[in-house]
Scaffold this motif. Sequence first.
Motif, mmCIF file in Angstrom:
data_model
loop_
_atom_site.group_PDB
_atom_site.id
_atom_site.type_symbol
_atom_site.label_atom_id
_atom_site.label_comp_id
_atom_site.label_asym_id
_atom_site.label_seq_id
_atom_site.Cartn_x
_atom_site.Cartn_y
_atom_site.Cartn_z
ATOM 1 N N GLN A 120 2.401 12.258 -10.996
ATOM 2 C CA GLN A 120 0.980 12.344 -10.661
ATOM 3 C C GLN A 120 0.316 11.036 -11.068
ATOM 4 N N PHE A 121 -0.508 10.497 -10.206
ATOM 5 C CA PHE A 121 -1.285 9.306 -10.514
ATOM 6 C C PHE A 121 -2.741 9.696 -10.726
ATOM 7 N N THR A 122 -3.450 8.849 -11.464
ATOM 8 C CA THR A 122 -4.880 9.046 -11.683
ATOM 9 C C THR A 122 -5.639 7.867 -11.090
ATOM 10 N N LEU A 123 -6.511 8.146 -10.132
ATOM 11 C CA LEU A 123 -7.340 7.109 -9.534
ATOM 12 C C LEU A 123 -8.567 6.892 -10.416
ATOM 13 N N LEU A 149 -8.257 -7.276 -10.664
ATOM 14 C CA LEU A 149 -8.212 -6.027 -9.929
ATOM 15 C C LEU A 149 -9.597 -5.423 -9.794
ATOM 16 N N ASP A 150 -10.470 -5.666 -10.797
ATOM 17 C CA ASP A 150 -11.831 -5.173 -10.693
ATOM 18 C C ASP A 150 -12.547 -5.812 -9.513
ATOM 19 N N ASN A 152 -0.102 6.019 -15.898
ATOM 20 C CA ASN A 152 -0.174 6.500 -14.518
ATOM 21 C C ASN A 152 -1.567 6.290 -13.929
ATOM 22 N N VAL A 153 -2.393 5.482 -14.601
ATOM 23 C CA VAL A 153 -3.767 5.260 -14.157
ATOM 24 C C VAL A 153 -3.814 4.083 -13.190
ATOM 25 N N GLY A 173 -1.197 -3.439 -4.301
ATOM 26 C CA GLY A 173 -1.230 -4.222 -5.536
ATOM 27 C C GLY A 173 -1.291 -3.385 -6.797
ATOM 28 N N PRO A 174 -2.267 -2.475 -6.926
ATOM 29 C CA PRO A 174 -2.344 -1.630 -8.122
ATOM 30 C C PRO A 174 -1.096 -0.778 -8.344
ATOM 31 N N LEU A 175 -0.490 -0.273 -7.261
ATOM 32 C CA LEU A 175 0.731 0.522 -7.409
ATOM 33 C C LEU A 175 1.884 -0.342 -7.908
#
Length: 317
Positions: free
Chosen positions: A16-19, A273-274, A177-178, A187-189
């Motif tokens: 499970q990922f957290t967005l 990333l921000d 997992n955030v 990119g974030p993954l």
Amino acid sequence: MERLVPARAGNSTAVQFTLEGFPAVQHLGKVLFLLHLLAYLASVTGNSLIITITWADRHLHTPMYFFLSTFSFCECGFITSVIPKLLTIFMSGRQMISFAACFTQAFVFLFLGATIFFLMAVLSLDRYLAICKPLHYHIIMNPRVCFLLVTACFSLGFLLMVVPIIKLSQLSFCGSNVIPHFFCDFGPLTNLSCSETRSTQMLFFILAFFVLFTSLFVTIVAYSNIVVTIMRLPSAKERQKAFSTCSSHLAVLSLMYSSCIFIYMKPKQMSRLDSNREAALVNTVVTPLLNPVIYTLRNKQFHQALRDALSRVKLQK
């Protein structure tokens, strides 16, 4: 912070990922929910209207409107792949997303995004032929060629994006997992993986470069020739009208290309990333909202078709 055991595609059902969304403004969740909901509904309504009127009015059965209706279809899918989940985050704070849902979202977003860029190149080519080669336009842009061009856009978008997503889904994910984003992007993954990701990142960088700069090159060449042709028009009023249309198209193109180049044209997406998050918001909310207005809803021919459709509906009642 939650921890995950190393996971691959074989035991992905446990992942499970957290967005993360926009934690700095999460206290404004209901206000942001309303704003993004209105933008989403306006975009989907505008693009759906373009598709409906184009197919309902035989006067709009032209190559340009065929490409525009296909473009609008992709825009609806593109924004729908991201915004509903963002609305859920704003409204209820439900940030969890499964492994399968996350990678499905990433693929649909990138596939439709690449297809949209190729379609924009086709639209630019169509306008070039219509303005610069009017006598040959209908011979070149016959129904068979139009269908092949659209099929090529979808096929290229699919083939170019499915490979890096498959490679990414086969990596191991462990530790945090955030996802520091409001949707599952490449990119974030990649940054969450504990595998060696250099080859996967480089592959995606090369493919993204090909998509963006191939479509950008075609667009620049097409509009450069259009500008030269416009400058040769004898009437100042005609030149002003043509430049007005071109400038509005180029404004939207600039927004899309600049935001995507800023996000994806970096082999290592470890930093800023921000900033990517804000640029992605422009790409997923602002430009899909502007495109229906710029490309079609300002068009007098479309306005007439819309009035005719409304008149037919009134008569039926």
